[in-house]
Design a protein around this motif. Structure first.
Motif, PDB file in Angstrom:
ATOM      1  N   ARG A 186       0.834  -1.207   0.000  1.00  0.00           N
ATOM      2  CA  ARG A 186       0.000   0.000   0.000  1.00  0.00           C
ATOM      3  C   ARG A 186       0.874   1.264   0.000  1.00  0.00           C
ATOM      4  NH1 ARG A 186      -1.565  -3.096   4.110  1.00  0.00           N
ATOM      5  NH2 ARG A 186      -1.129  -1.520   5.717  1.00  0.00           N
ATOM      6  N   PRO A 187       1.639   1.479  -1.047  1.00  0.00           N
ATOM      7  CA  PRO A 187       2.536   2.644  -1.069  1.00  0.00           C
ATOM      8  C   PRO A 187       1.796   3.976  -1.077  1.00  0.00           C
ATOM      9  CG  PRO A 187       2.457   1.622  -3.222  1.00  0.00           C
ATOM     10  CD  PRO A 187       1.748   0.692  -2.287  1.00  0.00           C
ATOM     11  N   GLU A 188       0.496   3.940  -1.470  1.00  0.00           N
ATOM     12  CA  GLU A 188      -0.263   5.182  -1.578  1.00  0.00           C
ATOM     13  C   GLU A 188      -0.751   5.724  -0.234  1.00  0.00           C
ATOM     14  OE1 GLU A 188      -3.176   1.945  -1.221  1.00  0.00           O
ATOM     15  OE2 GLU A 188      -1.310   2.227  -2.336  1.00  0.00           O
ATOM     16  N   GLU A 189      -0.677   4.930   0.821  1.00  0.00           N
ATOM     17  CA  GLU A 189      -1.176   5.382   2.123  1.00  0.00           C
ATOM     18  C   GLU A 189      -0.329   6.515   2.671  1.00  0.00           C
ATOM     19  OE1 GLU A 189      -2.416   2.871   5.203  1.00  0.00           O
ATOM     20  OE2 GLU A 189      -3.296   1.349   3.894  1.00  0.00           O
ATOM     21  N   ASP A 190      -0.940   7.282   3.553  1.00  0.00           N
ATOM     22  CA  ASP A 190      -0.264   8.435   4.156  1.00  0.00           C
ATOM     23  C   ASP A 190       0.616   7.952   5.306  1.00  0.00           C
ATOM     24  OD1 ASP A 190       0.523  10.970   4.796  1.00  0.00           O
ATOM     25  OD2 ASP A 190      -1.321  11.482   5.883  1.00  0.00           O
ATOM     26  N   TRP A 191       1.703   7.287   4.956  1.00  0.00           N
ATOM     27  CA  TRP A 191       2.584   6.733   5.969  1.00  0.00           C
ATOM     28  C   TRP A 191       3.401   7.829   6.641  1.00  0.00           C
ATOM     29  CZ3 TRP A 191       1.231   2.112   7.200  1.00  0.00           C
ATOM     30  CH2 TRP A 191       0.785   1.200   6.234  1.00  0.00           C
ATOM     31  N   SER A 192       3.539   7.706   7.930  1.00  0.00           N
ATOM     32  CA  SER A 192       4.402   8.598   8.702  1.00  0.00           C
ATOM     33  C   SER A 192       5.348   7.728   9.508  1.00  0.00           C
ATOM     34  CB  SER A 192       3.573   9.479   9.644  1.00  0.00           C
ATOM     35  OG  SER A 192       2.915   8.670  10.621  1.00  0.00           O
ATOM     36  N   MET A 193       6.380   8.337  10.069  1.00  0.00           N
ATOM     37  CA  MET A 193       7.312   7.577  10.887  1.00  0.00           C
ATOM     38  C   MET A 193       6.588   6.949  12.071  1.00  0.00           C
ATOM     39  SD  MET A 193      10.507   6.643  11.127  1.00  0.00           S
ATOM     40  CE  MET A 193      11.575   7.855  10.367  1.00  0.00           C
ATOM     41  N   ALA A 194       5.633   7.699  12.633  1.00  0.00           N
ATOM     42  CA  ALA A 194       4.896   7.195  13.795  1.00  0.00           C
ATOM     43  C   ALA A 194       4.051   5.972  13.421  1.00  0.00           C
ATOM     44  CB  ALA A 194       4.003   8.296  14.358  1.00  0.00           C
ATOM     45  N   ARG A 195       3.371   6.026  12.273  1.00  0.00           N
ATOM     46  CA  ARG A 195       2.549   4.894  11.835  1.00  0.00           C
ATOM     47  C   ARG A 195       3.391   3.656  11.560  1.00  0.00           C
ATOM     48  NH1 ARG A 195      -1.450   5.386   7.124  1.00  0.00           N
ATOM     49  NH2 ARG A 195      -1.965   3.321   7.976  1.00  0.00           N
ATOM     50  N   LEU A 196       4.513   3.857  10.901  1.00  0.00           N
ATOM     51  CA  LEU A 196       5.378   2.720  10.586  1.00  0.00           C
ATOM     52  C   LEU A 196       5.966   2.112  11.859  1.00  0.00           C
ATOM     53  CD1 LEU A 196       7.237   4.121   7.434  1.00  0.00           C
ATOM     54  CD2 LEU A 196       5.375   2.440   7.488  1.00  0.00           C
ATOM     55  N   ALA A 238      -0.356  13.217 -13.392  1.00  0.00           N
ATOM     56  CA  ALA A 238      -1.148  13.630 -12.231  1.00  0.00           C
ATOM     57  C   ALA A 238      -1.877  12.439 -11.608  1.00  0.00           C
ATOM     58  CB  ALA A 238      -2.146  14.708 -12.638  1.00  0.00           C
ATOM     59  N   ALA A 239      -2.425  11.580 -12.463  1.00  0.00           N
ATOM     60  CA  ALA A 239      -3.140  10.400 -11.961  1.00  0.00           C
ATOM     61  C   ALA A 239      -2.188   9.445 -11.259  1.00  0.00           C
ATOM     62  CB  ALA A 239      -3.842   9.693 -13.118  1.00  0.00           C
ATOM     63  N   ILE A 240      -0.993   9.291 -11.797  1.00  0.00           N
ATOM     64  CA  ILE A 240       0.004   8.416 -11.172  1.00  0.00           C
ATOM     65  C   ILE A 240       0.412   8.977  -9.815  1.00  0.00           C
ATOM     66  CG2 ILE A 240       2.373   7.561 -11.366  1.00  0.00           C
ATOM     67  CD1 ILE A 240       1.915   7.388 -14.408  1.00  0.00           C
ATOM     68  N   ALA A 241       0.631  10.289  -9.757  1.00  0.00           N
ATOM     69  CA  ALA A 241       1.007  10.929  -8.492  1.00  0.00           C
ATOM     70  C   ALA A 241      -0.071  10.695  -7.441  1.00  0.00           C
ATOM     71  CB  ALA A 241       1.232  12.421  -8.708  1.00  0.00           C
ATOM     72  N   GLU A 242      -1.317  10.872  -7.832  1.00  0.00           N
ATOM     73  CA  GLU A 242      -2.429  10.669  -6.894  1.00  0.00           C
ATOM     74  C   GLU A 242      -2.541   9.206  -6.485  1.00  0.00           C
ATOM     75  OE1 GLU A 242      -7.275  11.469  -6.609  1.00  0.00           O
ATOM     76  OE2 GLU A 242      -6.168  11.941  -8.451  1.00  0.00           O
ATOM     77  N   GLN A 243      -2.330   8.304  -7.437  1.00  0.00           N
ATOM     78  CA  GLN A 243      -2.411   6.872  -7.161  1.00  0.00           C
ATOM     79  C   GLN A 243      -1.369   6.430  -6.140  1.00  0.00           C
ATOM     80  OE1 GLN A 243      -2.887   4.525 -10.708  1.00  0.00           O
ATOM     81  NE2 GLN A 243      -2.069   2.680  -9.758  1.00  0.00           N
ATOM     82  N   LEU A 244      -0.248   7.158  -6.070  1.00  0.00           N
ATOM     83  CA  LEU A 244       0.828   6.799  -5.154  1.00  0.00           C
ATOM     84  C   LEU A 244       0.844   7.662  -3.894  1.00  0.00           C
ATOM     85  CD1 LEU A 244       3.630   6.132  -7.777  1.00  0.00           C
ATOM     86  CD2 LEU A 244       2.473   4.445  -6.338  1.00  0.00           C
ATOM     87  N   GLY A 245      -0.235   8.437  -3.699  1.00  0.00           N
ATOM     88  CA  GLY A 245      -0.377   9.152  -2.431  1.00  0.00           C
ATOM     89  C   GLY A 245       0.128  10.575  -2.413  1.00  0.00           C
ATOM     90  N   PHE A 256       5.435  15.803  -6.771  1.00  0.00           N
ATOM     91  CA  PHE A 256       5.792  14.460  -7.228  1.00  0.00           C
ATOM     92  C   PHE A 256       6.838  14.525  -8.340  1.00  0.00           C
ATOM     93  CE2 PHE A 256       4.982  11.345 -10.636  1.00  0.00           C
ATOM     94  CZ  PHE A 256       5.437  10.212  -9.990  1.00  0.00           C
ATOM     95  N   ARG A 257       6.647  15.420  -9.294  1.00  0.00           N
ATOM     96  CA  ARG A 257       7.610  15.563 -10.388  1.00  0.00           C
ATOM     97  C   ARG A 257       8.996  15.929  -9.853  1.00  0.00           C
ATOM     98  NH1 ARG A 257       5.961  16.117 -15.709  1.00  0.00           N
ATOM     99  NH2 ARG A 257       3.714  16.057 -16.088  1.00  0.00           N
ATOM    100  N   LYS A 258       9.021  16.812  -8.882  1.00  0.00           N
ATOM    101  CA  LYS A 258      10.293  17.251  -8.303  1.00  0.00           C
ATOM    102  C   LYS A 258      10.989  16.097  -7.601  1.00  0.00           C
ATOM    103  CE  LYS A 258      12.248  20.755  -5.213  1.00  0.00           C
ATOM    104  NZ  LYS A 258      11.934  21.917  -4.329  1.00  0.00           N
TER     105      LYS A 258
END
Length: 298
Positions: free
Chosen positions: A203-213, A260-267, A274-276
């Protein structure tokens, strides 16, 4: 269905490596011979078809005798030396020496280069013995050698496809036999870190944070960050970013998906951000990858 998190992560990583393999030489030697192979920017491998030879390379304790069916890989393109086996060199097989040595030589590259977790986890030199690689490995190696002896349409395509499959089998064999795993393989050997890797890969698209991991690993943030970085030689959030970029590289091959769709798909909520990130990690923009300009050397 794969329930083992180690299998899930390894298969997703191997599926996402964007591997290119090419057989470049089918060689035969007789008598005294020696080949010095210089270091290269791509990986290299040699599959012994018949006979035996000696390999010398960084990462080996000394000269190693290779026999028919053995595979040696140099994932990081390290320089090495191949030579005729001495008459007194020890051999494990009882098969008669044919009096010559044949081998298939190939090259392989990863389309996302050094950011690939599989490549980073492999040592300078990997040897898979025919007697240790299992029935599937031995059978596939034999088919590869047999195919190289035949002519006809599609021969090169078949050789490259078979060699890519043999590479995957060799990596799987290395993960099960290595007594000193590193990188991704070391992380998968730790159940707590393996849970985190499974979640990131699935699930790479999830809003992962250090705390969640860290919570997922059942550790404090500081202990988790230190353990992850020690095993995988990269901080957790950087690993996440690189895995997302590797998935983005794969998705960019589908022209029906916009950047844009790919960026959104990956969170990623911002396409410019994302481009940067993509260009910073790969050295090339998403548009150039889509145009086929990416060469796997970020």
């Amino acid at each position: 269905m794969r329930n083992n998190p180690i299998e899930q992560v390894l298969e997703s990583a191997l599926n996402g490596v964007q591997l290119r393999v090419e057989i470049v030489d089918d060689l035969r030697y007789c008598g005294a011979w020696l080949e010095r192979e210089p270091a290269t920017r791509h990986g290299a491998f040699h599959l012994i078809g018949e006979g035996r030879c000696v390999i010398e390379a960084t990462g080996l304790d000394g000269p190693v005798v290779l026999e028919a069916g053995d595979l040696v890989m140099f994932p990081h393109g390290s320089g090495h030396l191949l030579r005729a086996a001495d008459a007194c060199a020890p051999v494990a097989t009882t098969d008669p020496d044919p009096g010559y040595t044949s081998m298939l030589c190939g090259e392989f590259t990863f389309l996302i280069g050094t950011h690939n977790p599989v490549l980073r986890a492999l040592p300078d030199c990997v040897i898979v013995r025919a007697r240790d690689g299992g029935e599937a490995f031995a059978h596939l190696a034999a088919i590869l050698v047999s195919t190289s002896r035949r002519g006809g349409l599609g021969r090169q395509v078949m050789l490259n496809t078979l060699a890519a499959s043999l590479f995957i089998l060799a990596v799987c064999e290395y993960t099960t036999q290595s007594g000193d795993p590193r990188g991704l393989f070391a992380g998968l050997a730790d159940p707590r870190i393996a849970r985190v890797l499974q979640a990131i890969h699935a699930r790479p698209e999830e809003d992962w944070s250090m705390a969640r991991l860290a919570d997922l690993a059942g550790m404090s943030r500081s202990a988790f960050a230190e353990r992850f970085a020690t095993l995988l030689e990269i901080p957790p959030m950087q690993y996440l970013a690189q895995w997302r970029v590797s998935q983005a590289w794969h998705l960019l091959q589908n022209r029906r998906l916009s950047v844009a769709a790919i960026a959104e798909q990956l969170g990623y909520k911002s396409e410019p951000a994302f481009r940067k990130l993509f260009k910073r990690l790969t050295g090339i923009g998403p548009g150039k990858v889509r145009a086929g300009e990416g060469r796997g050397e970020p």
